[in-house]
Design a protein around this motif. Structure first.
Motif, PDB file in Angstrom:
ATOM      1  N   PRO A 160       0.828  -1.214   0.000  1.00  0.00           N
ATOM      2  CA  PRO A 160       0.000   0.000   0.000  1.00  0.00           C
ATOM      3  C   PRO A 160       0.862   1.265   0.000  1.00  0.00           C
ATOM      4  O   PRO A 160       1.864   1.351   0.717  1.00  0.00           O
ATOM      5  N   VAL A 161       0.459   2.243  -0.786  1.00  0.00           N
ATOM      6  CA  VAL A 161       1.193   3.517  -0.827  1.00  0.00           C
ATOM      7  C   VAL A 161       1.253   4.179   0.548  1.00  0.00           C
ATOM      8  O   VAL A 161       2.309   4.703   0.936  1.00  0.00           O
ATOM      9  N   PRO A 162       0.180   4.182   1.362  1.00  0.00           N
ATOM     10  CA  PRO A 162       0.274   4.809   2.690  1.00  0.00           C
ATOM     11  C   PRO A 162       1.327   4.149   3.592  1.00  0.00           C
ATOM     12  O   PRO A 162       1.981   4.838   4.387  1.00  0.00           O
ATOM     13  N   THR A 188       6.428   2.609  -4.279  1.00  0.00           N
ATOM     14  CA  THR A 188       7.412   3.388  -3.523  1.00  0.00           C
ATOM     15  C   THR A 188       7.651   4.738  -4.184  1.00  0.00           C
ATOM     16  O   THR A 188       7.766   5.770  -3.504  1.00  0.00           O
ATOM     17  N   LEU A 189       7.700   4.759  -5.501  1.00  0.00           N
ATOM     18  CA  LEU A 189       7.953   6.002  -6.226  1.00  0.00           C
ATOM     19  C   LEU A 189       6.759   6.946  -6.127  1.00  0.00           C
ATOM     20  O   LEU A 189       6.933   8.165  -5.996  1.00  0.00           O
ATOM     21  N   VAL A 190       5.563   6.391  -6.166  1.00  0.00           N
ATOM     22  CA  VAL A 190       4.356   7.210  -5.974  1.00  0.00           C
ATOM     23  C   VAL A 190       4.355   7.822  -4.575  1.00  0.00           C
ATOM     24  O   VAL A 190       4.072   9.010  -4.396  1.00  0.00           O
ATOM     25  N   ALA A 191       4.696   7.000  -3.570  1.00  0.00           N
ATOM     26  CA  ALA A 191       4.746   7.502  -2.194  1.00  0.00           C
ATOM     27  C   ALA A 191       5.814   8.582  -2.049  1.00  0.00           C
ATOM     28  O   ALA A 191       5.621   9.577  -1.339  1.00  0.00           O
ATOM     29  N   ALA A 192       6.957   8.397  -2.711  1.00  0.00           N
ATOM     30  CA  ALA A 192       8.013   9.405  -2.662  1.00  0.00           C
ATOM     31  C   ALA A 192       7.534  10.721  -3.264  1.00  0.00           C
ATOM     32  O   ALA A 192       7.755  11.803  -2.698  1.00  0.00           O
TER      33      ALA A 192
END
Length: 221
Positions: A160-162, A188-192
């Motif tokens: 999960p991104v969160p 991980t890149l989206v979360a970053a």
């Protein structure tokens, strides 16, 4: 190095890592192949999953910043039955293992339903290069985020991104450069991107590369 920032690279992680400049990233947050021949309920598989994929760790150590120049951390997902292999390899690469972090997935997975406790967690290894201190408050080693349901996943081991955003904010500051050598569907890149960090991702699989590229482009900061 500049040409890699905020980009997803389509290629082999070992090849790309060896081309990267030493001491150029602040943190590596990744979910490498565990080496368990994983097959999802839909039959999807992971590339290079026949043995614990530890071969990236020497170059991971090399590309992390050292001294007072960066955060210098490795956050590596694993599973209980291969965790010690990863810990030993992480130490041999030069890292100091500092913590085992537990991801509480709330709902259990499958496994051997008649002779195995229902798995409701996943293991995360936290290691550092040289001196390190958390950029904010001291985080707990238990993180609770409900796992994604099968119909929500675009990758068989997608996180999960969160959850990834929590890990990123615990060990880095805004503007830090995060590397994920096994980007998968790009979580991980989206979360970053969402947390104001720079990123570099590497993904070998053609389909997941395309999916990750789309998710990154659509992510809102």
């Amino acid at each position: 190095m500049i040409q890699y920032e905020n980009k997803l690279i389509h290629g082999d992680s070992l090849t790309v890592l060896r081309q990267m400049e030493p001491e150029s990233v602040d943190a590596i947050i990744t979910d490498p192949p565990y080496g368990i021949n994983y097959v999802s309920q839909t039959g999807a598989r992971i590339k290079n999953d026949t043995a614990p994929f530890i071969w990236f760790l020497y170059d991971a150590f090399r590309v992390l910043k050292s001294g007072s120049s960066g955060r210098r951390t490795l956050v590596c997902f694993t599973r209980w039955d291969v965790q010690q292999v990863f810990i030993d390899a992480i130490r041999l690469a030069g890292f100091v293992v500092k913590s085992e972090v537990i991801w509480d997935k709330v709902e259990h997975g499958m496994g051997d339903c008649k002779a195995q406790f229902a798995p409701t967690h996943e293991n995360i290894i936290f290691a550092v290069k040289g001196k390190f201190s958390f950029p904010g408050h001291r985080p707990n080693d238990l993180i609770t985020h409900r796992k994604l349901h099968a119909n929500q996943m675009v990758h068989p081991t997608e996180k999960p991104v969160p959850l990834l955003a929590d890990l990123i904010t615990a060990v880095t500051k805004p503007g830090d450069l995060i590397l994920d050598p096994f980007a998968g569907s790009g979580s991980t890149l989206v979360a970053a991107k969402k947390t104001g960090r720079r990123f570099i991702g590497i993904e070998l699989d053609d389909d997941y590369y395309q999916t990750a590229q789309r998710r990154i482009e659509e992510a809102v900061t």
